[in-house]
Design a protein around this motif. Structure first.
Motif, PDB file in Angstrom:
ATOM      1  N   ASN A 380       0.833  -1.197   0.000  1.00 29.25           N
ATOM      2  CA  ASN A 380       0.000   0.000   0.000  1.00 29.25           C
ATOM      3  C   ASN A 380       0.871   1.253   0.000  1.00 29.25           C
ATOM      4  OD1 ASN A 380      -1.554   2.268   1.507  1.00 29.25           O
ATOM      5  ND2 ASN A 380      -3.159   0.847   0.875  1.00 29.25           N
ATOM      6  N   LYS A 381       0.674   2.108  -0.980  1.00 24.72           N
ATOM      7  CA  LYS A 381       1.508   3.306  -1.134  1.00 24.72           C
ATOM      8  C   LYS A 381       1.277   4.313  -0.001  1.00 24.72           C
ATOM      9  CE  LYS A 381       3.037   6.654  -4.614  1.00 24.72           C
ATOM     10  NZ  LYS A 381       3.146   7.785  -3.691  1.00 24.72           N
ATOM     11  N   ALA A 382       0.034   4.450   0.456  1.00 25.82           N
ATOM     12  CA  ALA A 382      -0.285   5.395   1.527  1.00 25.82           C
ATOM     13  C   ALA A 382       0.485   5.053   2.805  1.00 25.82           C
ATOM     14  CB  ALA A 382      -1.785   5.404   1.802  1.00 25.82           C
ATOM     15  N   VAL A 383       0.525   3.752   3.136  1.00 24.55           N
ATOM     16  CA  VAL A 383       1.271   3.298   4.322  1.00 24.55           C
ATOM     17  C   VAL A 383       2.768   3.539   4.112  1.00 24.55           C
ATOM     18  CG1 VAL A 383       1.846   1.302   5.765  1.00 24.55           C
ATOM     19  CG2 VAL A 383      -0.474   1.562   4.882  1.00 24.55           C
ATOM     20  N   ALA A 384       3.247   3.233   2.903  1.00 24.23           N
ATOM     21  CA  ALA A 384       4.665   3.406   2.578  1.00 24.23           C
ATOM     22  C   ALA A 384       5.087   4.871   2.719  1.00 24.23           C
ATOM     23  CB  ALA A 384       4.950   2.908   1.165  1.00 24.23           C
ATOM     24  N   ASP A 385       4.245   5.773   2.235  1.00 30.56           N
ATOM     25  CA  ASP A 385       4.560   7.210   2.310  1.00 30.56           C
ATOM     26  C   ASP A 385       4.519   7.717   3.750  1.00 30.56           C
ATOM     27  OD1 ASP A 385       4.819   7.224  -0.409  1.00 30.56           O
ATOM     28  OD2 ASP A 385       2.846   8.106  -0.815  1.00 30.56           O
ATOM     29  N   TRP A 386       3.556   7.216   4.519  1.00 26.89           N
ATOM     30  CA  TRP A 386       3.371   7.681   5.894  1.00 26.89           C
ATOM     31  C   TRP A 386       4.547   7.281   6.786  1.00 26.89           C
ATOM     32  CZ3 TRP A 386      -0.026  11.082   7.753  1.00 26.89           C
ATOM     33  CH2 TRP A 386      -0.213  11.173   9.150  1.00 26.89           C
ATOM     34  N   PHE A 387       5.045   6.052   6.593  1.00 22.90           N
ATOM     35  CA  PHE A 387       6.112   5.551   7.462  1.00 22.90           C
ATOM     36  C   PHE A 387       7.483   5.481   6.774  1.00 22.90           C
ATOM     37  CE2 PHE A 387       2.287   3.899   9.518  1.00 22.90           C
ATOM     38  CZ  PHE A 387       2.545   4.216  10.836  1.00 22.90           C
ATOM     39  N   ASP A 388       7.530   5.912   5.508  1.00 23.28           N
ATOM     40  CA  ASP A 388       8.771   5.873   4.735  1.00 23.28           C
ATOM     41  C   ASP A 388       9.342   4.445   4.691  1.00 23.28           C
ATOM     42  OD1 ASP A 388      10.766   6.909   3.143  1.00 23.28           O
ATOM     43  OD2 ASP A 388      12.061   7.462   4.827  1.00 23.28           O
ATOM     44  N   ILE A 389       8.469   3.506   4.275  1.00 22.39           N
ATOM     45  CA  ILE A 389       8.853   2.087   4.144  1.00 22.39           C
ATOM     46  C   ILE A 389       8.760   1.728   2.658  1.00 22.39           C
ATOM     47  CG2 ILE A 389       8.357  -0.275   4.928  1.00 22.39           C
ATOM     48  CD1 ILE A 389       6.643   0.919   7.169  1.00 22.39           C
ATOM     49  N   PRO A 390       9.709   0.936   2.134  1.00 19.38           N
ATOM     50  CA  PRO A 390       9.588   0.514   0.728  1.00 19.38           C
ATOM     51  C   PRO A 390       8.374  -0.398   0.531  1.00 19.38           C
ATOM     52  CG  PRO A 390      11.422  -0.619   1.808  1.00 19.38           C
ATOM     53  CD  PRO A 390      10.940   0.423   2.764  1.00 19.38           C
ATOM     54  N   TYR A 391       7.744  -0.303  -0.635  1.00 17.69           N
ATOM     55  CA  TYR A 391       6.595  -1.156  -0.909  1.00 17.69           C
ATOM     56  C   TYR A 391       6.682  -1.717  -2.318  1.00 17.69           C
ATOM     57  CZ  TYR A 391       4.076   1.930  -4.143  1.00 17.69           C
ATOM     58  OH  TYR A 391       3.688   2.658  -5.248  1.00 17.69           O
ATOM     59  N   SER A 392       5.885  -2.753  -2.583  1.00 15.43           N
ATOM     60  CA  SER A 392       5.828  -3.373  -3.910  1.00 15.43           C
ATOM     61  C   SER A 392       4.396  -3.304  -4.430  1.00 15.43           C
ATOM     62  CB  SER A 392       6.274  -4.837  -3.836  1.00 15.43           C
ATOM     63  OG  SER A 392       7.603  -4.940  -3.397  1.00 15.43           O
ATOM     64  N   ASP A 393       4.268  -3.064  -5.707  1.00 16.05           N
ATOM     65  CA  ASP A 393       2.937  -3.056  -6.332  1.00 16.05           C
ATOM     66  C   ASP A 393       2.393  -4.475  -6.307  1.00 16.05           C
ATOM     67  OD1 ASP A 393       0.760  -3.105  -8.162  1.00 16.05           O
ATOM     68  OD2 ASP A 393       1.554  -1.299  -9.122  1.00 16.05           O
ATOM     69  N   ILE A 394       1.160  -4.637  -5.820  1.00 13.83           N
ATOM     70  CA  ILE A 394       0.563  -5.965  -5.707  1.00 13.83           C
ATOM     71  C   ILE A 394       0.482  -6.673  -7.049  1.00 13.83           C
ATOM     72  CG2 ILE A 394      -1.801  -5.041  -5.860  1.00 13.83           C
ATOM     73  CD1 ILE A 394      -0.655  -8.129  -3.841  1.00 13.83           C
ATOM     74  N   ASN A 395       0.332  -5.904  -8.148  1.00 14.01           N
ATOM     75  CA  ASN A 395       0.226  -6.519  -9.472  1.00 14.01           C
ATOM     76  C   ASN A 395       1.527  -7.174  -9.918  1.00 14.01           C
ATOM     77  OD1 ASN A 395      -2.542  -5.646 -10.124  1.00 14.01           O
ATOM     78  ND2 ASN A 395      -1.652  -3.593 -10.023  1.00 14.01           N
ATOM     79  N   LEU A 396       2.629  -6.815  -9.296  1.00 16.32           N
ATOM     80  CA  LEU A 396       3.916  -7.424  -9.630  1.00 16.32           C
ATOM     81  C   LEU A 396       4.185  -8.695  -8.821  1.00 16.32           C
ATOM     82  CD1 LEU A 396       6.113  -4.187  -9.780  1.00 16.32           C
ATOM     83  CD2 LEU A 396       5.045  -5.391 -11.688  1.00 16.32           C
ATOM     84  N   LEU A 397       3.375  -8.908  -7.765  1.00 13.10           N
ATOM     85  CA  LEU A 397       3.610 -10.071  -6.896  1.00 13.10           C
ATOM     86  C   LEU A 397       2.888 -11.325  -7.375  1.00 13.10           C
ATOM     87  CD1 LEU A 397       3.435  -8.314  -3.401  1.00 13.10           C
ATOM     88  CD2 LEU A 397       5.460  -8.855  -4.763  1.00 13.10           C
ATOM     89  N   PHE A 398       1.757 -11.138  -8.049  1.00 13.33           N
ATOM     90  CA  PHE A 398       1.102 -12.289  -8.672  1.00 13.33           C
ATOM     91  C   PHE A 398       0.295 -11.810  -9.859  1.00 13.33           C
ATOM     92  CE2 PHE A 398      -1.956 -10.978  -5.402  1.00 13.33           C
ATOM     93  CZ  PHE A 398      -3.138 -10.934  -6.123  1.00 13.33           C
ATOM     94  N   PHE A 399       0.001 -12.726 -10.767  1.00 13.99           N
ATOM     95  CA  PHE A 399      -0.673 -12.362 -12.006  1.00 13.99           C
ATOM     96  C   PHE A 399      -2.144 -12.742 -11.905  1.00 13.99           C
ATOM     97  CE2 PHE A 399       3.135 -11.207 -14.063  1.00 13.99           C
ATOM     98  CZ  PHE A 399       4.110 -12.049 -13.564  1.00 13.99           C
TER      99      PHE A 399
END
Length: 399
Positions: A380-399
Motif C-alpha cells: 500500500n503506497k499510503a502506508v509506505a509514504d506515511w512511514f517511509d517504508i519501501p513497498y511493492s505493487d501488488i500486481n507485480l507479486l502475482f498475475f
C-alpha cells in the motif's frame, strides 16, 4: 564440428502440450474472532446470523467466549449459530484467518501464526512502524476494511460507520441539551408555538448528510456549510428538499454559529482535519450550545475541541458543551456490529468461493484495494509514504 551446447535435454526441447492454470476449487475457511481488547471497543465483526451463513457454507468459526456480549450477542447465540467457542485467546489467534474490528496489538500479533490472513481496521494515523515490522516478519497477509472499495468505487465500511456517526451526532446533541451540566434544557423537536432548534452542520459528506437527515426528521432548522459546491448540491438532492447551504465563509459561518443551538463538525482533511471554527467563534456562541466534533480523531475542526471518552464525554469551554469522543459508532455496538457484519460476510463467502484470498483478489479490484500486506510484503503506497517504508505493487507479486 562441435555440437552446440544447451542447458536443456533433447526431450525438453521437443514440443510439449500446453498446460493451463487450473482454477482453484471452493475452499474451507477456518476463521478466528477474538474478543476486542481495545479501550471501550464493544463491537464484533460477525453477528450470529452472519456466523450461521458462513457455517452453512461449510466453513468453521472459532469465537472467544464473551466476544459478543457488549454488542448484545451471547455465547449461546453464537453456539446455536454453529460457531465453536473457546476461552483460549491463543487458539483463536492461531486460526488461518483472523477477523477483528480494531487492529491487533503487538501482543496479539505475537499470538498469530506465520502466513495468517488478517482482516481488520488499520487506523493508519494511530499505527507505529513496529506494527508493520511484525507483519513482515510473520509473512502475514492483511486487509484493512476501510480501504476496501465497492462496485461504485465507494468505501462501504467507512460509509456505513459514517452513516451511524452522522445520525448519532444529532441524537447525542439532543441528549446533551437536556442532561449535560449547563445544558439549556431545550427539546430537540418542532413543538407548536416554540421556535425550532437551530443546527449548523459543517461538512456535506456522508456524516453531514445523515446528521442533516436526522436533524430535519426531528423538526430542526438546518444550515450546511462546505467548501465544495458539488457536495452542497448533492446533499440537497439526496435529502430531497431545499436547505440553507453556504460555502465556508467566516462571516456567514459566524452569523450561523451565533444563533445555533447545535454545531456538528464533519470535515475530514488529508492528514489532519482543518480548523474551521476558531476559539473566538466558540466564545460568541450561545450559553449551553452543544458542539459535536465528529472528526476529533483527526484533530477536530473546532479549535476548542478536546478528545474525550464514553465515560467522560463532554468538556465545557466558554459555557459551550463540547463532545469529543472519537469512536462514536462504538456507542451503538449492536447497530455498528450488524452494519460491519453485513459488509464482511459477502467478502468472506467470496474468498471461499474463489478458493482463497489470492484468487479472490485477482478477480475483485475492490477487495484488492483493501490489501496492504501480502505475505509479509507491504503493498500500500499510503502506508509506505506515511512511514517511509519501501513497498511493492501488488500486481507485480502475482498475475
Amino acid at each position: 564440428m562441435l555440437s552446440p551446447k544447451s542447458p536443456f535435454t533433447r526431450a525438453q526441447l521437443l514440443p510439449q502440450e500446453e498446460t493451463l492454470e487450473i482454477t482453484r476449487q471452493r475452499g474451507e475457511l477456518y476463521i478466528g474472532i477474538p474478543k476486542e481488547a481495545y479501550f471501550q471497543e464493544k463491537r464484533i465483526c460477525l453477528t450470529p446470523d452472519a456466523v450461521n451463513a458462513v457455517v452453512s457454507n461449510g466453513h468453521r468459526v472459532l469465537i472467544e467466549k464473551g466476544a459478543g456480549n457488549e454488542a448484545g450477542f451471547s455465547d449461546r447465540d453464537y453456539s446455536e449459530a454453529g460457531a465453536q467457542l473457546t476461552e483460549d485467546t491463543k487458539k483463536v489467534f492461531g486460526c488461518p484467518m483472523v477477523l477483528k474490528v480494531e487492529p491487533p496489538t503487538l501482543e496479539e500479533l505475537a499470538l498469530m501464526k506465520p502466513k495468517t490472513v488478517l482482516i481488520s481496521a488499520l487506523q493508519l494515523k494511530t499505527r507505529k512502524k513496529s506494527y508493520f515490522d511484525v507483519l513482515a516478519k510473520k509473512k502475514i497477509t492483511a486487509l484493512a476494511f476501510e480501504f476496501i472499495k465497492d462496485e461504485d468505487h465507494s468505501y462501504p465500511a467507512v460509509k456505513a460507520l459514517s452513516e451511524i456517526a452522522g445520525t448519532a451526532s444529532v441524537l447525542i446533541a439532543a441528549e446533551l441539551m437536556v442532561n449535560a451540566k449547563k445544558g439549556n434544557g431545550l427539546l430537540f423537536g418542532n413543538i407548536s408555538g416554540v421556535p425550532p432548534i437551530e443546527v449548523v452542520v459543517i461538512g456535506a459528506g456522508t456524516v453531514g448528510e445523515f446528521a442533516v437527515r436526522s436533524a430535519l426528521g426531528l423538526g430542526a432548522n438546518v444550515k450546511v456549510f462546505d467548501s465544495s459546491i458539488t457536495k452542497l448540491r448533492t446533499i440537497q438532492t439526496n435529502v430531497g428538499r431545499i436547505l440553507y447551504t453556504s460555502t465556508i465563509q467566516p462571516k456567514n459561518l459566524m452569523k450561523a454559529l451565533l444563533r445555533c443551538d447545535v454545531a456538528i463538525g464533519a470535515v475530514r482533511g488529508h492528514n489532519r482535519a482543518p480548523i474551521i471554527v476558531t476559539e473566538e467563534m466558540v466564545r460568541n456562541m450561545k450559553k449551553g450550545a452543544v458542539v459535536i466534533d465528529v472528526c476529533v480523531d483527526m484533530g477536530g475542526c473546532f479549535e476548542t475541541t478536546e478528545m474525550t471518552s464514553h465515560d467522560q464525554p463532554t468538556v465545557i469551554k466558554h459555557e459551550v458543551i463540547h463532545y469529543g469522543v472519537p469512536n462514536i459508532p462504538a456507542r451503538y455496538p449492536k447497530t455498528a456490529s450488524i452494519s460491519i457484519s453485513n459488509i464482511f460476510t459477502p467478502y468472506i463467502l467470496e474468498i471461499a468461493e474463489n478458493g482463497g484470498l489470492e484468487n479472490a483478489i485477482r478477480f475483485d479490484n475492490g477487495l484488492r484495494n483493501g490489501l496492504y500486506f501480502y505475505r509479509g510484503i507491504l503493498t500500500n503506497k499510503a502506508v509506505a509514504d506515511w512511514f517511509d517504508i519501501p513497498y511493492s505493487d501488488i500486481n507485480l507479486l502475482f498475475f
